[in-house]
Design a protein around this motif. Structure first.
Motif, PDB file in Angstrom:
ATOM      1  N   TYR A  81      51.217  33.262  42.391  1.00  0.00           N
ATOM      2  CA  TYR A  81      50.906  31.834  42.466  1.00  0.00           C
ATOM      3  C   TYR A  81      50.800  31.237  41.064  1.00  0.00           C
ATOM      4  CZ  TYR A  81      49.695  32.401  47.389  1.00  0.00           C
ATOM      5  OH  TYR A  81      49.749  32.645  48.726  1.00  0.00           O
ATOM      6  N   TRP A  82      50.980  29.932  40.984  1.00  0.00           N
ATOM      7  CA  TRP A  82      50.691  29.224  39.743  1.00  0.00           C
ATOM      8  C   TRP A  82      49.203  29.318  39.496  1.00  0.00           C
ATOM      9  CZ3 TRP A  82      54.417  27.893  36.621  1.00  0.00           C
ATOM     10  CH2 TRP A  82      55.674  27.598  37.131  1.00  0.00           C
ATOM     11  N   PRO A  83      48.751  29.261  38.231  1.00  0.00           N
ATOM     12  CA  PRO A  83      47.319  29.380  37.928  1.00  0.00           C
ATOM     13  C   PRO A  83      46.449  28.365  38.699  1.00  0.00           C
ATOM     14  CG  PRO A  83      48.567  29.550  35.909  1.00  0.00           C
ATOM     15  CD  PRO A  83      49.547  29.178  37.012  1.00  0.00           C
ATOM     16  N   ASP A  84      46.964  27.175  38.947  1.00  0.00           N
ATOM     17  CA  ASP A  84      46.172  26.163  39.652  1.00  0.00           C
ATOM     18  C   ASP A  84      46.566  26.056  41.130  1.00  0.00           C
ATOM     19  OD1 ASP A  84      48.672  25.098  39.197  1.00  0.00           O
ATOM     20  OD2 ASP A  84      47.954  23.104  38.679  1.00  0.00           O
ATOM     21  N   GLY A  85      47.315  27.035  41.640  1.00  0.00           N
ATOM     22  CA  GLY A  85      47.758  27.008  43.031  1.00  0.00           C
ATOM     23  C   GLY A  85      46.625  27.306  44.003  1.00  0.00           C
ATOM     24  N   THR A  86      46.751  26.813  45.208  1.00  0.00           N
ATOM     25  CA  THR A  86      45.768  27.085  46.247  1.00  0.00           C
ATOM     26  C   THR A  86      46.500  27.590  47.487  1.00  0.00           C
ATOM     27  OG1 THR A  86      45.864  24.805  47.082  1.00  0.00           O
ATOM     28  CG2 THR A  86      44.169  25.293  45.439  1.00  0.00           C
ATOM     29  N   ASP A  87      45.747  28.280  48.347  1.00  0.00           N
ATOM     30  CA  ASP A  87      46.310  28.838  49.562  1.00  0.00           C
ATOM     31  C   ASP A  87      45.225  28.801  50.620  1.00  0.00           C
ATOM     32  OD1 ASP A  87      47.781  30.170  51.443  1.00  0.00           O
ATOM     33  OD2 ASP A  87      48.008  32.010  50.297  1.00  0.00           O
ATOM     34  N   HIS A  88      45.393  27.949  51.604  1.00  0.00           N
ATOM     35  CA  HIS A  88      44.372  27.783  52.657  1.00  0.00           C
ATOM     36  C   HIS A  88      44.915  28.339  53.970  1.00  0.00           C
ATOM     37  CE1 HIS A  88      41.965  25.242  50.049  1.00  0.00           C
ATOM     38  NE2 HIS A  88      43.065  24.611  49.722  1.00  0.00           N
ATOM     39  N   HIS A  89      44.060  29.117  54.644  1.00  0.00           N
ATOM     40  CA  HIS A  89      44.456  29.719  55.910  1.00  0.00           C
ATOM     41  C   HIS A  89      43.485  29.349  57.027  1.00  0.00           C
ATOM     42  CE1 HIS A  89      47.598  32.307  54.257  1.00  0.00           C
ATOM     43  NE2 HIS A  89      46.804  32.421  53.198  1.00  0.00           N
ATOM     44  N   GLY A  90      43.211  28.099  57.164  1.00  0.00           N
ATOM     45  CA  GLY A  90      42.344  27.657  58.254  1.00  0.00           C
ATOM     46  C   GLY A  90      40.875  27.753  57.897  1.00  0.00           C
ATOM     47  N   PRO A  91      40.029  27.528  58.901  1.00  0.00           N
ATOM     48  CA  PRO A  91      38.577  27.493  58.645  1.00  0.00           C
ATOM     49  C   PRO A  91      37.996  28.828  58.252  1.00  0.00           C
ATOM     50  CG  PRO A  91      39.022  27.155  60.992  1.00  0.00           C
ATOM     51  CD  PRO A  91      40.331  27.273  60.293  1.00  0.00           C
TER      52      PRO A  91
END
Length: 53
Positions: free
Chosen positions: A43-53
């Motif tokens: 990932y990019w250093p400022d990347g995020t990855d959300h997988h639901g609650p």
């Protein structure tokens, strides 16, 4: 000159594909090994990855 330009473009495309493939392999390897550092490297250093609650 056109052949040289076409060849340069093909080489650039192959290099980009290999970089993408390397990133995907790091991601998959990080998931398989539960290696957070390796997974983050995909990932990019400022990347995020959300997988639901």
């Amino acid at each position: 000159m056109a052949d040289t330009d076409r060849l340069a473009r093909q080489v650039a495309d192959l290099m980009a594909r290999e970089a993408i493939r390397d990133c995907l392999f790091r991601y998959c390897r990080g998931i398989d090994r539960a290696d957070e550092a390796m997974l983050r490297s995909a990932y990019w250093p400022d990347g995020t990855d959300h997988h639901g609650p």
